[in-house]
Motif scaffolding. Structure first.
Motif, PDB file in Angstrom:
ATOM      1  N   THR A  98      29.072  12.492  69.699  1.00  0.00           N
ATOM      2  CA  THR A  98      28.109  11.556  69.117  1.00  0.00           C
ATOM      3  C   THR A  98      26.813  12.263  68.744  1.00  0.00           C
ATOM      4  N   THR A  99      26.333  13.118  69.624  1.00  0.00           N
ATOM      5  CA  THR A  99      25.080  13.842  69.371  1.00  0.00           C
ATOM      6  C   THR A  99      25.171  14.679  68.111  1.00  0.00           C
ATOM      7  N   ASN A 100      26.336  15.234  67.852  1.00  0.00           N
ATOM      8  CA  ASN A 100      26.507  16.114  66.691  1.00  0.00           C
ATOM      9  C   ASN A 100      27.133  15.408  65.497  1.00  0.00           C
ATOM     10  N   ASN A 101      27.108  14.057  65.519  1.00  0.00           N
ATOM     11  CA  ASN A 101      27.596  13.243  64.399  1.00  0.00           C
ATOM     12  C   ASN A 101      29.054  13.519  64.048  1.00  0.00           C
ATOM     13  N   ILE A 102      29.833  13.881  65.063  1.00  0.00           N
ATOM     14  CA  ILE A 102      31.263  14.112  64.846  1.00  0.00           C
ATOM     15  C   ILE A 102      32.044  12.840  65.178  1.00  0.00           C
ATOM     16  N   PHE A 103      31.461  11.994  65.975  1.00  0.00           N
ATOM     17  CA  PHE A 103      32.162  10.827  66.509  1.00  0.00           C
ATOM     18  C   PHE A 103      31.197   9.649  66.580  1.00  0.00           C
ATOM     19  N   GLN A 104      31.677   8.464  66.180  1.00  0.00           N
ATOM     20  CA  GLN A 104      30.865   7.258  66.296  1.00  0.00           C
ATOM     21  C   GLN A 104      31.715   6.118  66.846  1.00  0.00           C
ATOM     22  N   PRO A 105      31.401   5.638  68.038  1.00  0.00           N
ATOM     23  CA  PRO A 105      32.183   4.534  68.625  1.00  0.00           C
ATOM     24  C   PRO A 105      32.213   3.311  67.726  1.00  0.00           C
ATOM     25  N   ALA A 106      31.166   3.100  66.922  1.00  0.00           N
ATOM     26  CA  ALA A 106      31.089   1.930  66.051  1.00  0.00           C
ATOM     27  C   ALA A 106      32.147   1.960  64.956  1.00  0.00           C
TER      28      ALA A 106
END
Length: 315
Positions: A98-106
């Motif tokens: 999430t911090t590195n914009n690789i993954f977004q739970p949304a």
């Protein structure tokens, strides 16, 4: 080792800034990573058929990821030498992605496409190149320069990603074509200059030199063979033409009609009988050596006159 694997390992041997490391990992994880939900939490699995690739990815991860990484080797029993090397990230996975914009739970817990539009500017080009390099390491392939079929491709599972990446690469003047292969979207380039430029784009300079040297050597070899074939063809053509002209001259002489020809044509007939395989250029030199000024065009005209006379004689 395949040429494609040489390219991937060369890329990973570069020294990267932290930002470039994140971008390379983002591209690699997007198309190689698999999120696994277990009783103990969330894990991220990364795999490769190359031990060197997976170890280099491990080394890069150790500098930007604060968590536990497990390394394992999977041996496929049916294939003796087929091994899969695997990394499993088991701690702080969601925070890292999430911090590195690789993954977004949304976004339904999917590994997402990083927004490259803001990196198109020249000052950020190195980050885009790092990201594209990560994608190539994950899903890219390139034919050996030893083959005559130049081909570099990226294999995507979904059309959305294929369209997005080809759109980004078009901004750098790479016109990838798209086709379907075994339920995958394959984006490819086939021109040798395009393949070479793409390798340069990923900073694979050693691979570029190998590719270009092999390509140039093949082109030189092909040109030499082409010239040899042309020479052989010309020699055969000259020989066949010479034999035809000798038959016509002999026919004229047999019928005591050589005096019907001009002195130049008579001299040319004599020289042709003495030099059955000579080309028109060689005949021109031989005629000039006999103090008769003439060109190749003039020789051609004289042979037409000789042929015309021979054709008037019955069998």
């Amino acid at each position: 080792m395949s040429f494609a694997m040489e390219v991937k390992e060369e890329i990973l041997n570069h020294t990267f800034t932290n930002e470039q490391k994140i971008m390379l990992l983002s591209g690699f994880i997007k198309y190689n990573g698999e999120i696994i939900y277990t009783n103990s939490g969330v894990a991220l699995k990364l795999t490769s058929n190359s031990n060197n690739v997976i170890r280099n990815i491990f080394s890069i991860l150790k500098t930007v990821y604060n968590g536990k990484i497990e390394i394992s080797i999977i041996q496929i029993k049916k294939l003796r030498n087929n091994k899969t090397y695997q990394l499993m990230l088991t701690e702080n996975v969601i925070d890292f992605l999430t911090t590195n914009n690789i993954f977004q739970p949304a976004l339904a817990n999917k590994i997402i496409e990083i927004n490259l539009e803001k990196y198109i500017k020249k000052t950020w080009e190195g980050l885009t190149r790092a990201y594209i390099s990560g994608i190539f390491i994950a899903i890219g392939s390139v034919n050996s320069p030893e083959t005559t079929n130049y081909h570099l491709e990226l294999q995507f599972k979904e059309n959305e990603s294929a369209q997005y990446i080809t759109k980004v690469l078009k901004k750098y003047h790479f016109n990838f074509k798209t086709t379907m292969k075994r339920n995958k979207i394959v984006c490819y380039i086939k021109k040798s200059i395009a393949v070479s430029d793409f390798l340069k784009f990923m900073d694979a300079s050693i691979s570029v030199m190998k590719f270009e040297n092999t390509r140039i050597n093949r082109d030189v070899s092909n040109n030499i063979n082409r010239m040899i074939n042309i020479d052989i063809y010309n020699q055969q053509k000259s020989s066949e033409t010479g034999l035809k002209q000798i038959r016509e001259i002999n026919k004229i002489m047999k019928n005591n009609l050589i005096s019907e020809l001009s002195p130049k044509a008579q001299l040319l007939s004599q020289i042709r009988l003495e030099n059955p395989d000579a080309s028109f250029s060689e005949l021109e030199i031989l005629m000039n050596d006999r103090n008769v000024s003439i060109t190749k065009s003039g020789i051609s005209n004289l042979f037409r006159i000789i042929s015309k006379l021979a054709n008037t004689i019955g069998e």
